[in-house]
Design an enzyme around this catalytic site. Sequence first.
Site, PDB file in Angstrom:
ATOM      1  N   TYR A  71       6.188   8.746   8.116  1.00 18.04           N
ATOM      2  CA  TYR A  71       5.842   8.275   6.691  1.00 18.04           C
ATOM      3  C   TYR A  71       6.319   6.617   6.715  1.00 18.04           C
ATOM      4  CZ  TYR A  71       6.343   7.454   1.705  1.00 18.04           C
ATOM      5  OH  TYR A  71       6.121   6.669   0.292  1.00 18.04           O
ATOM      6  N   ASP A  93       1.063   9.313   6.843  1.00 18.33           N
ATOM      7  CA  ASP A  93       0.718   8.129   5.627  1.00 18.33           C
ATOM      8  C   ASP A  93       1.200   6.931   6.483  1.00 18.33           C
ATOM      9  OD1 ASP A  93       0.540   6.185   3.787  1.00 18.33           O
ATOM     10  OD2 ASP A  93       1.744   7.294   2.387  1.00 18.33           O
TER      11      ASP A  93
END
Length: 252
Positions: free
Chosen positions: A106, A145
């Site tokens: 992330y 992400d």
Amino acid sequence: MKLISWNVNGLRAVMRKMDFLSYLKEEDADIICLQETKIQDGQVDLQPEDYHVYWNYAVKKGYSGTAVFSKQEPLQVIYGIGVEEHDQEGRVITLEFENVFVMTVYTPNSRRGLERIDYRMQWEEALLSYILELDQKKPVILCGDLNVAHQEIDLKNPKANRNNAGFSDQEREAFTRFLEAGFVDSFRHVYPDLEGAYSWWSYRAGARDRNIGWRIDYFVVSESLKEQIEDASISADVMGSDHCPVELIINI
């Protein structure tokens, strides 16, 4: 091997909006990686049948965090990238298997006005260094992400977003350096010219209904694995977060 990656934008929120365990069962993925879980140890009682579960929590409550559910027990699990200043936010988990490393990541958002861009660039450099160390031992599958739309095709309104967080020259160039170091964006490997394929939509102004989105969630694999990619897809119909899951089918 079927892998899924999903920024859930708060796991407890997703579990209120959908039957998360049923989703896991229906998808029947070998590995499911989550980002932005936003939980602390003990806040969620979640032990899906047939999965080994690994969590990395941020020091700050209600922020960041990652998780991995794996049917196969890994040889080892590594939390973070071994750099203390980058390992306070629970952003990385690495699972080592016999023939491959699988990472969930992330990446920090550079924020409005690129106020966190300097930190972001330090992160990019440290993360790539860590990945290259792994890649010297065995191939890497990285997902998550990554908070960057790499090319203009990867977001609906590139001109309006030029040099906004997620589409700045610095972030895009960092992703290019990552790929040039010996890695492949699996989705673009399979669908090099597909437009309108997005994994994140703002909650504002009905963006998702109108498909005004960004592709910022990825599966990136070592160059040596690219011919083993069977499919890469985006599950835009799965609701519950401002992101949707992305998927990789790879012959490992």
